[in-house]
Enzyme design. Structure first.
Site, PDB file in Angstrom:
ATOM      1  N   THR A 277      41.679  15.052  83.530  1.00 34.81           N
ATOM      2  CA  THR A 277      41.609  15.803  82.377  1.00 34.81           C
ATOM      3  C   THR A 277      43.031  16.190  81.838  1.00 34.81           C
ATOM      4  OG1 THR A 277      40.825  17.747  81.373  1.00 34.81           O
ATOM      5  CG2 THR A 277      41.179  17.890  83.547  1.00 34.81           C
ATOM      6  N   ASP A 278      43.197  16.658  80.533  1.00 29.96           N
ATOM      7  CA  ASP A 278      44.021  16.848  79.810  1.00 29.96           C
ATOM      8  C   ASP A 278      44.555  18.492  80.361  1.00 29.96           C
ATOM      9  OD1 ASP A 278      42.224  18.137  78.378  1.00 29.96           O
ATOM     10  OD2 ASP A 278      42.655  17.466  76.358  1.00 29.96           O
ATOM     11  N   GLU A 279      43.522  18.890  80.858  1.00 34.24           N
ATOM     12  CA  GLU A 279      43.552  20.507  80.949  1.00 34.24           C
ATOM     13  C   GLU A 279      44.727  20.669  82.197  1.00 34.24           C
ATOM     14  OE1 GLU A 279      40.334  22.956  80.733  1.00 34.24           O
ATOM     15  OE2 GLU A 279      39.401  21.819  79.350  1.00 34.24           O
TER      16      GLU A 279
ATOM     17  N   TYR B 144      38.887  26.051  86.788  1.00 38.22           N
ATOM     18  CA  TYR B 144      38.548  24.646  86.700  1.00 38.22           C
ATOM     19  C   TYR B 144      39.953  23.577  86.909  1.00 38.22           C
ATOM     20  CZ  TYR B 144      37.598  20.199  84.153  1.00 38.22           C
ATOM     21  OH  TYR B 144      37.556  18.874  83.795  1.00 38.22           O
TER      22      TYR B 144
ATOM     23  N   LYS C 252      41.182  20.702  89.215  1.00 39.35           N
ATOM     24  CA  LYS C 252      41.561  19.372  88.993  1.00 39.35           C
ATOM     25  C   LYS C 252      42.943  18.845  88.926  1.00 39.35           C
ATOM     26  CE  LYS C 252      38.985  16.665  87.205  1.00 39.35           C
ATOM     27  NZ  LYS C 252      38.171  15.805  87.660  1.00 39.35           N
TER      28      LYS C 252
ATOM     29  N   ASN D 269      38.425  23.868  66.279  1.00 38.05           N
ATOM     30  CA  ASN D 269      37.041  24.605  66.699  1.00 38.05           C
ATOM     31  C   ASN D 269      36.396  24.718  65.306  1.00 38.05           C
ATOM     32  OD1 ASN D 269      37.683  23.996  69.308  1.00 38.05           O
ATOM     33  ND2 ASN D 269      37.479  25.853  70.106  1.00 38.05           N
TER      34      ASN D 269
HETATM   35  P1  NAD Z   1      29.408  16.916  84.107  1.00 36.01           P
HETATM   36  O1  NAD Z   1      29.338  18.359  84.580  1.00 36.01           O
HETATM   37  O2  NAD Z   1      28.344  16.786  82.953  1.00 36.01           O
HETATM   38  O3  NAD Z   1      28.932  16.103  85.180  1.00 36.01           O
HETATM   39  C1  NAD Z   1      29.349  16.179  86.533  1.00 36.01           C
HETATM   40  C2  NAD Z   1      28.337  15.613  87.697  1.00 36.01           C
HETATM   41  O4  NAD Z   1      28.949  15.572  89.016  1.00 36.01           O
HETATM   42  C3  NAD Z   1      26.881  15.907  87.506  1.00 36.01           C
HETATM   43  O5  NAD Z   1      26.046  15.000  87.545  1.00 36.01           O
HETATM   44  C4  NAD Z   1      26.930  16.844  88.886  1.00 36.01           C
HETATM   45  O6  NAD Z   1      25.682  16.670  89.599  1.00 36.01           O
HETATM   46  C5  NAD Z   1      27.848  15.876  89.904  1.00 36.01           C
HETATM   47  N1  NAD Z   1      28.582  16.532  90.837  1.00 36.01           N
HETATM   48  C6  NAD Z   1      29.045  17.873  91.095  1.00 36.01           C
HETATM   49  N2  NAD Z   1      29.361  18.240  92.240  1.00 36.01           N
HETATM   50  C7  NAD Z   1      29.163  17.237  93.037  1.00 36.01           C
HETATM   51  C8  NAD Z   1      29.131  16.777  94.236  1.00 36.01           C
HETATM   52  N3  NAD Z   1      29.645  17.802  95.076  1.00 36.01           N
HETATM   53  N4  NAD Z   1      28.820  15.741  94.788  1.00 36.01           N
HETATM   54  C9  NAD Z   1      28.089  14.761  94.199  1.00 36.01           C
HETATM   55  N5  NAD Z   1      27.934  14.915  92.639  1.00 36.01           N
HETATM   56  C10 NAD Z   1      28.307  16.265  92.064  1.00 36.01           C
HETATM   57  O7  NAD Z   1      30.732  16.489  83.858  1.00 36.01           O
HETATM   58  P2  NAD Z   1      31.465  15.443  82.968  1.00 36.01           P
HETATM   59  O8  NAD Z   1      31.674  16.071  81.764  1.00 36.01           O
HETATM   60  O9  NAD Z   1      30.684  14.515  82.745  1.00 36.01           O
HETATM   61  O10 NAD Z   1      32.844  15.255  83.601  1.00 36.01           O
HETATM   62  C11 NAD Z   1      32.946  14.274  84.504  1.00 36.01           C
HETATM   63  C12 NAD Z   1      34.485  13.993  84.759  1.00 36.01           C
HETATM   64  O11 NAD Z   1      35.290  13.656  83.779  1.00 36.01           O
HETATM   65  C13 NAD Z   1      34.735  15.447  85.558  1.00 36.01           C
HETATM   66  O12 NAD Z   1      35.581  14.856  86.885  1.00 36.01           O
HETATM   67  C14 NAD Z   1      35.729  16.206  84.639  1.00 36.01           C
HETATM   68  O13 NAD Z   1      36.553  16.829  85.054  1.00 36.01           O
HETATM   69  C15 NAD Z   1      36.226  14.672  83.830  1.00 36.01           C
HETATM   70  N6  NAD Z   1      36.470  15.110  82.231  1.00 36.01           N
HETATM   71  C16 NAD Z   1      35.584  15.518  81.502  1.00 36.01           C
HETATM   72  C17 NAD Z   1      36.062  15.665  80.025  1.00 36.01           C
HETATM   73  C18 NAD Z   1      34.978  16.409  79.300  1.00 36.01           C
HETATM   74  O14 NAD Z   1      35.308  16.563  77.895  1.00 36.01           O
HETATM   75  N7  NAD Z   1      33.648  16.341  79.693  1.00 36.01           N
HETATM   76  C19 NAD Z   1      37.289  15.278  79.686  1.00 36.01           C
HETATM   77  C20 NAD Z   1      38.176  14.873  80.680  1.00 36.01           C
HETATM   78  C21 NAD Z   1      37.795  14.640  82.005  1.00 36.01           C
HETATM   79  O1  DAU Z   2      39.963  19.082  77.736  1.00 34.39           O
HETATM   80  C1  DAU Z   2      38.916  18.337  78.634  1.00 34.39           C
HETATM   81  C2  DAU Z   2      37.890  19.461  79.159  1.00 34.39           C
HETATM   82  O2  DAU Z   2      37.140  19.582  78.051  1.00 34.39           O
HETATM   83  C3  DAU Z   2      37.239  19.031  80.401  1.00 34.39           C
HETATM   84  O3  DAU Z   2      38.226  18.721  81.436  1.00 34.39           O
HETATM   85  C4  DAU Z   2      36.038  19.791  80.715  1.00 34.39           C
HETATM   86  O4  DAU Z   2      35.477  19.277  81.902  1.00 34.39           O
HETATM   87  C5  DAU Z   2      35.199  19.881  79.446  1.00 34.39           C
HETATM   88  O5  DAU Z   2      34.056  20.932  79.788  1.00 34.39           O
HETATM   89  C6  DAU Z   2      36.219  20.390  78.206  1.00 34.39           C
HETATM   90  O6  DAU Z   2      36.654  21.568  78.486  1.00 34.39           O
HETATM   91  P1  DAU Z   2      36.594  22.686  77.230  1.00 34.39           P
HETATM   92  O7  DAU Z   2      36.653  24.316  77.866  1.00 34.39           O
HETATM   93  O8  DAU Z   2      37.563  22.529  76.164  1.00 34.39           O
HETATM   94  O9  DAU Z   2      35.039  22.352  76.554  1.00 34.39           O
HETATM   95  P2  DAU Z   2      34.058  23.392  75.923  1.00 34.39           P
HETATM   96  O10 DAU Z   2      33.034  22.407  75.546  1.00 34.39           O
HETATM   97  O11 DAU Z   2      33.775  24.507  76.923  1.00 34.39           O
HETATM   98  O12 DAU Z   2      34.516  24.097  74.814  1.00 34.39           O
HETATM   99  C7  DAU Z   2      35.443  23.473  73.789  1.00 34.39           C
HETATM  100  C8  DAU Z   2      35.964  24.445  72.857  1.00 34.39           C
HETATM  101  O13 DAU Z   2      34.971  25.167  72.050  1.00 34.39           O
HETATM  102  C9  DAU Z   2      36.899  25.542  73.674  1.00 34.39           C
HETATM  103  O14 DAU Z   2      38.206  25.922  72.779  1.00 34.39           O
HETATM  104  C10 DAU Z   2      35.887  26.844  73.638  1.00 34.39           C
HETATM  105  C11 DAU Z   2      35.253  26.710  72.265  1.00 34.39           C
HETATM  106  N1  DAU Z   2      33.816  27.105  72.363  1.00 34.39           N
HETATM  107  C12 DAU Z   2      33.100  26.706  73.528  1.00 34.39           C
HETATM  108  C13 DAU Z   2      31.744  27.104  73.439  1.00 34.39           C
HETATM  109  C14 DAU Z   2      30.860  26.544  74.546  1.00 34.39           C
HETATM  110  C15 DAU Z   2      33.302  27.569  71.408  1.00 34.39           C
HETATM  111  O15 DAU Z   2      33.927  28.047  70.348  1.00 34.39           O
HETATM  112  N2  DAU Z   2      31.947  28.011  71.462  1.00 34.39           N
HETATM  113  C16 DAU Z   2      31.207  27.743  72.283  1.00 34.39           C
HETATM  114  O16 DAU Z   2      29.672  28.091  72.348  1.00 34.39           O
END
Ligand code: NAD
Ligand code: DAU
Length: 328
Positions: free
Chosen positions: A118-120, A145, A149, A245
């Protein structure tokens, strides 16, 4: 036919990755391993794959699955910042020990690994900072989190350098699209409006996330599998770092006819993420498909949640109750 082992394939990005693979990359047989945590939905996965319910921290299971595959694409993680503030421990287990467990099996069996990050890990930028994150930006994570990562990325890099494993890493910005858990920003707002509730904006809403459609993230991952240089890291981003946002929520409200309200801010809330994906674009030829500042992707995502209420409805009340307890 090569076997792709997809960890976390029942989560948001993993499910979309599996669907894209079956649709566009028939050279792969897909095996998914997923613990089916609260974030997973087994029903999101299509027919035509092998599914194993299991934990990536289970060394014996991972050894066996990795021995029997050709390539591991590692999505599994605890992924929600708000949850990591409430209870960090599962983040350490899955994101750090889980990745370590995979690395050791990959090392033993000499298999190709792509690690999804992730970018975080880079922390955040000020609103007026013209810089974007690149592959060489120093790590500076803010939340439990993102720090786990970051730890997992460091482990992958160390295993590449110390043990010569065949791995690549990608760091992507915020994804949106179908099958995203409704605890996350965009699906939470869409399902609030579909439930007759106001959308909920943390704090002032001036924070910027560099939003990317999940399919654009996943085509980049496939390109890295095909053409990426072993040992390299790739930044993935779609140039949406000009939308904050509040503007995202206003777009959703306008498209759906809803309203929004301000709620308590997230402690330690990262201000701005911005991605420079020049390397991926110039070296591997990647281009995002969704390029109109989110409007087309948001319309598709809204339609998906509208058409698939049975996928999310059962969880809605409990999630809003948990958010209300935290002032969100
Ligand atoms: P998600 O939370 O939707 O899905 C995560 C999945 O991993 C779930 O199906 C969960 O059951 C499984 N999991 C969790 N712990 C586990 C374990 N111990 N063993 C096996 N499976 C397990 O997450 P996502 O949003 O699909 O993110 C997927 C990946 O992408 C993560 O590595 C996250 O850090 C990365 N990522 C997410 C975003 C985003 O915006 N969502 C952006 C950049 C990177
Ligand atoms: O940047 C990549 C990351 O993006 C991933 O690594 C994470 O797995 C993914 O969850 C996401 O993280 P964020 O914390 O940025 O995403 P989230 O959807 O929780 O929130 C996005 C933005 O919106 C953040 O600035 C918080 C804000 N927010 C979130 C929620 C749930 C709101 O304003 N209202 C809300 O109800």
């Amino acid at each position: 036919m090569k076997t792709l082992l997809v960890t976390g394939g029942a989560g948001f990005i993993g499910t979309n990755f599996v669907r894209l693979t079956l649709d566009k990359y028939p050279q792969y047989k897909v095996v998914v391993v997923d613990k089916l945590t609260y974030a997973a939905n087994r029903d999101s996965l299509p027919e035509g794959i092998d599914f194993v319910e299991g934990d990536i921290c289970d060394a014996e299971l991972m050894d066996q699955l990795i021995r029997d595959c050709d390539i591991v694409v590692h999505f599994a993680a605890e992924s929600h910042n708000d949850n990591s503030l409430a209870n960090p421990r599962p983040f350490l287990d899955t994101n750090v020990i889980g990745t370590y467990t995979i690395l050791e099996a990959v090392r033993r069996h000499h298999k190709r690994l792509h690690h999804i990050s992730t970018d975080e890990v880079f922390g955040d930028l000020e609103l007026d900072d013209p810089n974007r994150f690149t592959e060489t930006t120093a790590y500076n994570p803010s939340s439990p989190y993102s720090s786990t990562k970051a730890a997992s990325d460091h482990l992958v890099r160390a295993w590449i350098r110390s043990f010569g494993i065949q791995a690549t890493i990608s760091n992507c910005s915020n994804n949106y699209g179908p099958y995203q858990h409704i605890e996350k920003f965009i699906p939470r707002q869409i399902t609030n409006i579909l439930s007759g509730l106001p959308a909920k904006l943390y704090g002032t809403g001036e924070q910027v996330r560099d939003w990317i459609h999940v399919d654009d993230h996943n085509t980049a991952v496939h390109l890295i599998l095909e053409k990426g240089t072993i040992g390299d890291t790739y930044i993935i981003g779609a140039d949406n770092d000009h939308i904050n946002n509040k503007q995202v929520i206003e777009m959703i409200c306008e498209m759906m006819g809803g309203t929004f309200e301000h709620v308590a801010d997230r402690p330690g809330h990262d201000m701005r993420y911005a991605m420079d994906s020049t390397k991926l674009r110039t070296k591997l030829g990647w281009k995002p498909q969704y390029t109109d500042s989110m409007r087309e992707g948001l319309a598709q995502t809204i339609a998906w949640y509208r058409d698939n209420e049975n996928w999310w409805r059962d969880q809605k009340d409990a999630i809003e109750k948990a958010y209300a307890a935290r002032g969100h």
